[in-house]
Motif scaffolding. Structure first.
Motif, mmCIF file in Angstrom:
data_model
loop_
_atom_site.group_PDB
_atom_site.id
_atom_site.type_symbol
_atom_site.label_atom_id
_atom_site.label_comp_id
_atom_site.label_asym_id
_atom_site.label_seq_id
_atom_site.Cartn_x
_atom_site.Cartn_y
_atom_site.Cartn_z
ATOM 1 N N ILE A 1 0.834 -1.199 0.000
ATOM 2 C CA ILE A 1 0.000 0.000 0.000
ATOM 3 C C ILE A 1 0.869 1.250 0.000
ATOM 4 O O ILE A 1 0.635 2.191 -0.768
ATOM 5 C CB ILE A 1 -0.952 -0.001 1.221
ATOM 6 N N ILE A 2 1.903 1.265 0.849
ATOM 7 C CA ILE A 2 2.800 2.418 0.915
ATOM 8 C C ILE A 2 3.471 2.650 -0.444
ATOM 9 O O ILE A 2 3.700 3.793 -0.856
ATOM 10 C CB ILE A 2 3.856 2.209 2.020
ATOM 11 N N ASP A 3 3.743 1.559 -1.147
ATOM 12 C CA ASP A 3 4.391 1.647 -2.462
ATOM 13 C C ASP A 3 3.409 1.941 -3.592
ATOM 14 O O ASP A 3 3.763 1.877 -4.777
ATOM 15 C CB ASP A 3 5.138 0.339 -2.768
ATOM 16 N N GLY A 4 2.139 2.239 -3.232
ATOM 17 C CA GLY A 4 1.162 2.630 -4.242
ATOM 18 C C GLY A 4 0.425 1.481 -4.899
ATOM 19 O O GLY A 4 -0.215 1.665 -5.938
ATOM 20 N N GLU A 5 0.478 0.295 -4.289
ATOM 21 C CA GLU A 5 -0.144 -0.884 -4.894
ATOM 22 C C GLU A 5 -1.321 -1.411 -4.069
ATOM 23 O O GLU A 5 -1.670 -2.580 -4.137
ATOM 24 C CB GLU A 5 0.901 -1.999 -5.062
ATOM 25 N N GLY A 6 -1.949 -0.534 -3.272
ATOM 26 C CA GLY A 6 -3.075 -0.949 -2.454
ATOM 27 C C GLY A 6 -4.303 -1.273 -3.280
ATOM 28 O O GLY A 6 -4.470 -0.779 -4.405
ATOM 29 N N LYS A 7 -5.184 -2.080 -2.713
ATOM 30 C CA LYS A 7 -6.382 -2.502 -3.429
ATOM 31 C C LYS A 7 -7.441 -1.404 -3.427
ATOM 32 O O LYS A 7 -7.707 -0.784 -2.405
ATOM 33 C CB LYS A 7 -6.962 -3.767 -2.777
ATOM 34 N N HIS A 8 -8.043 -1.187 -4.587
ATOM 35 C CA HIS A 8 -9.194 -0.284 -4.699
ATOM 36 C C HIS A 8 -10.323 -1.044 -5.388
ATOM 37 O O HIS A 8 -10.113 -2.104 -5.962
ATOM 38 C CB HIS A 8 -8.817 0.977 -5.472
ATOM 39 N N GLY A 9 -11.528 -0.513 -5.299
ATOM 40 C CA GLY A 9 -12.659 -1.238 -5.861
ATOM 41 C C GLY A 9 -13.793 -0.320 -6.235
ATOM 42 O O GLY A 9 -13.602 0.880 -6.471
ATOM 43 N N THR A 10 -14.998 -0.891 -6.285
ATOM 44 C CA THR A 10 -16.200 -0.130 -6.622
ATOM 45 C C THR A 10 -17.183 -0.184 -5.461
ATOM 46 O O THR A 10 -17.047 -1.005 -4.544
ATOM 47 C CB THR A 10 -16.868 -0.708 -7.879
ATOM 48 N N VAL A 11 -18.186 0.672 -5.495
ATOM 49 C CA VAL A 11 -19.203 0.728 -4.444
ATOM 50 C C VAL A 11 -20.350 -0.212 -4.824
ATOM 51 O O VAL A 11 -20.891 -0.112 -5.933
ATOM 52 C CB VAL A 11 -19.731 2.164 -4.266
ATOM 53 N N PRO A 12 -20.740 -1.142 -3.932
ATOM 54 C CA PRO A 12 -21.827 -2.071 -4.249
ATOM 55 C C PRO A 12 -23.161 -1.369 -4.519
ATOM 56 O O PRO A 12 -23.387 -0.226 -4.100
ATOM 57 C CB PRO A 12 -21.913 -2.943 -2.992
#
Length: 372
Positions: A343-354
């Protein structure tokens, strides 16, 4: 005029009830009666909490207090039966999965009162969790099932619930979040460190987007000395790269003291242990964070809506939609450092809103009740 009892037993329940109470204000055909079972005593459940969420003071407080699961459930049932006899409601609406949820559903069902379960169908498939037993019991005898996601619908259908009794109408926690977020982000974040005189302030000690929010309270993580010791040192290791702010759950803090771990915590100047926060401050803290590291339930939903990476240190979750669609990720204790580093390296998970997590769930739920 239909009479509707809304039951809340713990702090998260009120965050789900609040949007319903707002939607029911001055309603022409539904009279709400708010019952607080008193299952959880929490100093943050004071007038400040009700003021923040703009919730009216409960009409009835059973004041059952804490006890073993069996004793507490029995006390709730005894007190709630008297309420139902006195009030003669047309419907009882319960939320979530605490002991109050199952206890009040049992009472209402045996008295022939139609029961509505909001957050029906959520399953962790882990019966070592008391909450899972409460979910199963409640859904086995409820009449109307209001769900927050498609997986909950599927669980209920698989368990034999008729499709016409299931209504996916959205997420009331997100209703509260949508309404309160602008006000929350204007609240000042100044914290007093536990066991220290020093105060810390968002904006000077650490900046928005440059810290992680921490919450841990599950028995499997905090009741075992070896596991909690490992976690404290992992948190400390992470805090050397990015500050961590932890509004400490009383259960966790008690164990930290009992296991003699305060000295370990004091070694890490960027590991900030603070008192539990009010709702607005907590939402402000999470919404400005780079990520959440947790074993809690509700924060998985809030971070999904906010699209903030969430690392949930549990083998399972009753909210899998936050993993499938959202920014949540289930991890093991030994994965924590590597996952936070990503996450610190910019590779954290993102998603969509249900679907239907839009701030309008309460309106849809009240419309349903009006049609029953």
């Amino acid at each position: 005029m239909k009479k509707l009892i809304l039951v809340a037993g713990a702090r998260p329940n009120f965050m789900k009830i609040a949007p319903l109470m707002h939607a029911l204000k001055n309603h022409k055909s539904i009279k709400p009666i708010l019952v607080h079972t008193g299952q959880h005593y929490d100093v943050k459940m004071s007038g400040q909490f009700f003021d923040e969420l703009n919730i009216p003071t409960p009409d009835i407080n059973l004041e059952v207090g804490s006890a073993s699961h069996a004793v507490q459930t029995a006390r709730i049932m005894e007190g709630f039966e008297k309420v139902c006899i006195s009030e003669q409601p047309d419907f009882v609406l319960v939320v979530g999965d605490v002991n109050s949820t199952a206890a009040c559903t049992l009472v209402a069902s045996k008295m022939g009162i139609k029961t509505i379960h909001y957050e029906a169908g959520l399953r962790s498939n882990d019966r070592t969790m008391p909450e899972e037993i409460n979910r199963l019991v409640t859904d086995a005898i409820s009449d109307v099932f209001i769900t927050t996601s498609v997986d909950a619908d599927d669980n209920l259908l698989r368990e034999g619930v008729a499709a016409d009794k299931i209504h996916m109408l959205g997420n009331l926690m997100i209703d509260s979040l949508v309404e309160q977020l602008p006000k929350a982000q204007q609240t000042e974040l100044v914290f007093k460190l536990l066991n220290h005189d020093r105060e810390i302030r968002l904006g000077s000690d650490f900046k928005a987007g440059e810290y992680g929010a921490l919450t841990f309270h599950r028995p499997g993580n905090v009741d075992d000395k070896d596991t909690l010791t490992l976690l404290v040192n992992l948190w400390g290791e992470i805090s050397q790269r990015i500050p961590l702010v932890f509004p400490v759950h009383p259960r966790t803090y008690k164990n930290i003291q009992q296991f003699g771990l305060q000295h370990d915590i004091d070694k890490y100047p960027n590991l900030y242990f603070i008192e539990p926060l009010g709702y607005l401050q907590f939402i402000h803290l999470v919404s400005r964070s780079a990520f959440a590291l947790t074993d809690s339930g509700g924060i998985q939903e809030e971070t999904t809506f906010l699209n903030i990476p969430c690392l949930t240190v549990r083998p399972n979750t009753e909210r899998p939609v936050t993993v499938w669609e959202g920014s949540n990720k289930l991890i093991k204790v030994h994965d924590i450092v590597a996952e936070v580093s990503s996450i610190i390296d910019g590779e954290g998970k993102h998603g969509t809103v249900p679907k239907y997590w839009d701030g309008h769930a309460a309106e849809r739920i009240i419309h349903l009740i009006d049609e029953l």
